[in-house]
Design a protein around this motif. Structure first.
Motif, PDB file in Angstrom:
ATOM      1  N   VAL A  13      93.456  81.493 -11.175  1.00 15.81           N
ATOM      2  CA  VAL A  13      92.071  81.710 -11.582  1.00 15.81           C
ATOM      3  C   VAL A  13      91.212  80.587 -10.997  1.00 15.81           C
ATOM      4  O   VAL A  13      91.417  79.415 -11.308  1.00 15.81           O
ATOM      5  CB  VAL A  13      91.929  81.728 -13.115  1.00 15.81           C
ATOM      6  N   ARG A  14      90.274  80.955 -10.124  1.00 15.68           N
ATOM      7  CA  ARG A  14      89.394  79.976  -9.473  1.00 15.68           C
ATOM      8  C   ARG A  14      90.187  78.833  -8.847  1.00 15.68           C
ATOM      9  O   ARG A  14      89.805  77.667  -8.923  1.00 15.68           O
ATOM     10  CB  ARG A  14      88.382  79.415 -10.469  1.00 15.68           C
ATOM     11  N   GLY A  15      91.315  79.171  -8.276  1.00 16.30           N
ATOM     12  CA  GLY A  15      92.127  78.161  -7.624  1.00 16.30           C
ATOM     13  C   GLY A  15      93.063  77.422  -8.552  1.00 16.30           C
ATOM     14  O   GLY A  15      93.904  76.635  -8.092  1.00 16.30           O
ATOM     15  N   ASP A  16      92.919  77.633  -9.868  1.00 15.29           N
ATOM     16  CA  ASP A  16      93.841  77.011 -10.824  1.00 15.29           C
ATOM     17  C   ASP A  16      95.110  77.858 -10.884  1.00 15.29           C
ATOM     18  O   ASP A  16      95.077  79.001 -11.352  1.00 15.29           O
ATOM     19  CB  ASP A  16      93.218  76.923 -12.212  1.00 15.29           C
ATOM     20  N   SER A  17      96.214  77.307 -10.397  1.00 15.80           N
ATOM     21  CA  SER A  17      97.457  78.079 -10.422  1.00 15.80           C
ATOM     22  C   SER A  17      98.158  77.871 -11.762  1.00 15.80           C
ATOM     23  O   SER A  17      98.045  76.815 -12.375  1.00 15.80           O
ATOM     24  CB  SER A  17      98.380  77.643  -9.276  1.00 15.80           C
ATOM     25  N   GLY A  18      98.862  78.893 -12.179  1.00 14.88           N
ATOM     26  CA  GLY A  18      99.643  78.770 -13.410  1.00 14.88           C
ATOM     27  C   GLY A  18      98.831  78.822 -14.676  1.00 14.88           C
ATOM     28  O   GLY A  18      99.203  78.217 -15.684  1.00 14.88           O
ATOM     29  N   VAL A  19      97.706  79.548 -14.678  1.00 13.63           N
ATOM     30  CA  VAL A  19      96.938  79.736 -15.913  1.00 13.63           C
ATOM     31  C   VAL A  19      97.676  80.749 -16.779  1.00 13.63           C
ATOM     32  O   VAL A  19      97.867  81.899 -16.374  1.00 13.63           O
ATOM     33  CB  VAL A  19      95.501  80.217 -15.613  1.00 13.63           C
ATOM     34  N   LEU A  63      93.849  75.899 -17.593  1.00 14.09           N
ATOM     35  CA  LEU A  63      92.525  76.280 -17.100  1.00 14.09           C
ATOM     36  C   LEU A  63      91.648  75.024 -17.121  1.00 14.09           C
ATOM     37  O   LEU A  63      91.551  74.342 -18.137  1.00 14.09           O
ATOM     38  CB  LEU A  63      91.925  77.376 -17.990  1.00 14.09           C
ATOM     39  N   LYS A  64      90.975  74.734 -15.993  1.00 13.84           N
ATOM     40  CA  LYS A  64      90.297  73.450 -15.846  1.00 13.84           C
ATOM     41  C   LYS A  64      88.802  73.484 -16.149  1.00 13.84           C
ATOM     42  O   LYS A  64      88.176  72.443 -16.330  1.00 13.84           O
ATOM     43  CB  LYS A  64      90.514  72.913 -14.438  1.00 13.84           C
ATOM     44  N   TYR A  71      84.576  80.886 -22.564  1.00 17.21           N
ATOM     45  CA  TYR A  71      85.823  80.259 -22.997  1.00 17.21           C
ATOM     46  C   TYR A  71      85.895  78.841 -22.454  1.00 17.21           C
ATOM     47  O   TYR A  71      85.805  78.634 -21.241  1.00 17.21           O
ATOM     48  CB  TYR A  71      87.047  81.056 -22.533  1.00 17.21           C
ATOM     49  N   GLU A  72      86.067  77.875 -23.345  1.00 11.45           N
ATOM     50  CA  GLU A  72      86.223  76.478 -22.964  1.00 11.45           C
ATOM     51  C   GLU A  72      87.695  76.104 -22.971  1.00 11.45           C
ATOM     52  O   GLU A  72      88.416  76.434 -23.925  1.00 11.45           O
ATOM     53  CB  GLU A  72      85.459  75.563 -23.924  1.00 11.45           C
ATOM     54  N   PRO A  73      88.173  75.432 -21.921  1.00 12.49           N
ATOM     55  CA  PRO A  73      89.588  75.037 -21.886  1.00 12.49           C
ATOM     56  C   PRO A  73      89.994  74.279 -23.147  1.00 12.49           C
ATOM     57  O   PRO A  73      89.256  73.433 -23.653  1.00 12.49           O
ATOM     58  CB  PRO A  73      89.660  74.126 -20.649  1.00 12.49           C
ATOM     59  N   GLY A  74      91.157  74.642 -23.672  1.00  9.91           N
ATOM     60  CA  GLY A  74      91.669  73.997 -24.874  1.00  9.91           C
ATOM     61  C   GLY A  74      91.217  74.627 -26.171  1.00  9.91           C
ATOM     62  O   GLY A  74      91.669  74.228 -27.244  1.00  9.91           O
ATOM     63  N   SER A  75      90.352  75.629 -26.092  1.00 13.35           N
ATOM     64  CA  SER A  75      89.839  76.281 -27.305  1.00 13.35           C
ATOM     65  C   SER A  75      90.595  77.580 -27.566  1.00 13.35           C
ATOM     66  O   SER A  75      91.529  77.936 -26.840  1.00 13.35           O
ATOM     67  CB  SER A  75      88.341  76.558 -27.176  1.00 13.35           C
ATOM     68  N   GLU A  76      90.170  78.284 -28.620  1.00 19.59           N
ATOM     69  CA  GLU A  76      90.692  79.607 -28.930  1.00 19.59           C
ATOM     70  C   GLU A  76      89.542  80.606 -28.981  1.00 19.59           C
ATOM     71  O   GLU A  76      88.458  80.284 -29.484  1.00 19.59           O
ATOM     72  CB  GLU A  76      91.430  79.611 -30.274  1.00 19.59           C
TER      73      GLU A  76
END
Length: 413
Positions: A256-262, A286-287, A369-374
């Motif tokens: 996702v947007r270059g982030d591998s392993g999301v 996710l960064k 969605y913010e990384p680290g949230s639910e």
């Protein structure tokens, strides 16, 4: 002497009664809305119950209503006592938790993993049924991205295990294969007799998912492009009734947007008496903040929809797999406890329509969605052959559901 003994016995009984009363926990449930809340699940941490009642590890409890009648309850995987509460508009209701032997409760919300049906994970309550597709389906390159659903009526008991048993019956399937060579008509009749795609009086699977978000799946978005999740990688059933079914699903890594392993994780729960599941979604690795969309697939470009961002819900009236109307109409929807950024109908261009198995588009509710949230929301369905008959009634249910999840019952004890 006899009178004295009776008096002493009465005093001792009174002391015992006082001791018992000290082991009672009064739970007051308050409804801040001008809507009656019927059978809505209340949660009390089991640790608070144990501390308040000074319970031993092996002690049993009962939950009583204001009339002293037992109320069904369940202790969930995350150590909460849950029970259905009914509270009048702007009112309160009182329940009691105390030591005691609970009655046997009927299992209402339950589910099962079906490795024999390409790793289906299927679950239900008294009103509806659902399923998520698993790795065996993905291994066959079948493109089932979203949630599927089962309609249900004429019963409040579990039916999915029986439907699967008939659908997958090895002897009958072998007979069908044999008959196809000699008597195709008889083969078709037997196939129809065992199929869960046919209504045999309790409900059926007449909903089309395909390579879409189906009945309320969520997905990250890159601009206007949906990053479709595929089938789950692992599943773990956490609760299996009597009042709540909960499953944890983990998905294969995405880029996702270059982030591998999301990696996406979903915890889905369905309570007795509700048309909607609760879904709690999180993404690891996710960064950056991204849009996340919840979607309902459209099978008509001009279908009956509702996309109400301000009030926090979306709906669609699905024509079912039988466009002639023989299977009635399915109402699908999603509700959101947090503010929705945008809600809209998005139709596919002709090329994407072909890629999406002929679907016409989605009703989407878009949030951030913010990384680290639910990301938490509710999704589900109803059928016009059961209790909810019209789009207006479904929209009212969804509107009220959104109000309820935005203004939950309060619990004090």
């Amino acid at each position: 002497m006899k009178k004295i003994l009776i008096l002493v016995a009465a005093v001792l009984m009174g002391v015992a009664s006082c001791a018992d009363s000290k082991q009672a926990m009064t739970v007051t449930v308050t409804n801040p809305l001008a809507l009656e809340r019927t059978g809505e699940m209340v949660e009390v941490p089991m640790s608070d119950v144990v501390a308040k009642l000074k319970l031993a590890d092996t002690a049993q409890i009962v939950v009583l209503d204001a009339d002293g009648q037992q109320v069904p309850y369940q202790v969930t995987y995350d150590e909460k006592v849950i029970f259905p509460a009914t509270v009048k508009a702007n009112g309160t209701a009182t329940y009691t938790i105390q030591p005691g032997a609970p009655e046997a409760f009927n299992v209402i919300a339950c589910g099962k993993y079906y490795p024999e049906r390409l790793d289906d994970l299927a679950w239900e309550n008294d009103l509806v049924g659902f399923r998520a597709y698993g790795p065996a389906l993905q291994a066959r390159n079948e493109r089932g991205f979203g949630y599927d659903l089962f309609t249900k009526y004429n019963t409040t008991e579990p039916i999915l295990e029986a439907l699967y048993a008939e659908e997958l019956n090895p002897e009958k399937r072998a007979k069908i294969a044999e008959l196809k060579k000699t008597d195709p008509k008889a083969a078709a009749e037997l196939q129809r007799a065992i199929s869960y795609h046919v209504d045999h009086g309790y409900g059926m699977d007449c909903y089309a998912v395909g390579p879409t978000l189906g009945c309320g799946t969520s997905a990250l978005m890159e601009g206007d492009t949906i990053v479709y999740p595929y089938c789950y990688r692992t599943q773990e059933i956490l609760d299996n009734g009597p009042l709540r079914f909960t499953v944890k699903l983990e998905f294969n890594p995405l880029v996702v947007r270059g982030d591998s392993g999301v990696v996406e994780t979903r915890v889905i729960s369905l309570d007795a008496g509700s048309y909607l599941n609760k879904a709690v979604i999180s993404y690891t690795n996710l960064k950056e903040t991204m849009p996340v969309a919840t979607g309902l697939v459209l099978r008509e470009p001009d279908g009956v929809t509702m996309a109400d961002a301000a009030n926090g819900y979306i709906t669609y009236v699905d024509p079912t797999t039988d466009r002639s109307g023989g299977n009635g109409k399915i109402f699908v929807g999603a509700a959101f406890p947090a503010q929705v950024k945008d809600a809209k109908v998005v139709l596919f261009q002709e090329k994407e329509k072909k890629e999406r198995g002929g679907a016409d588009g989605h009703v989407l509710a878009v949030s951030e969605y913010e990384p680290g949230s639910e990301y938490t929301y509710y999704w589900g369905s109803a059928w016009d052959k059961a209790a909810i008959k019209t789009a207006e009634a479904w929209n009212e249910y969804m509107s009220q559901y959104a109000q309820k999840v935005r203004t939950p019952l309060t619990v004090a004890y």
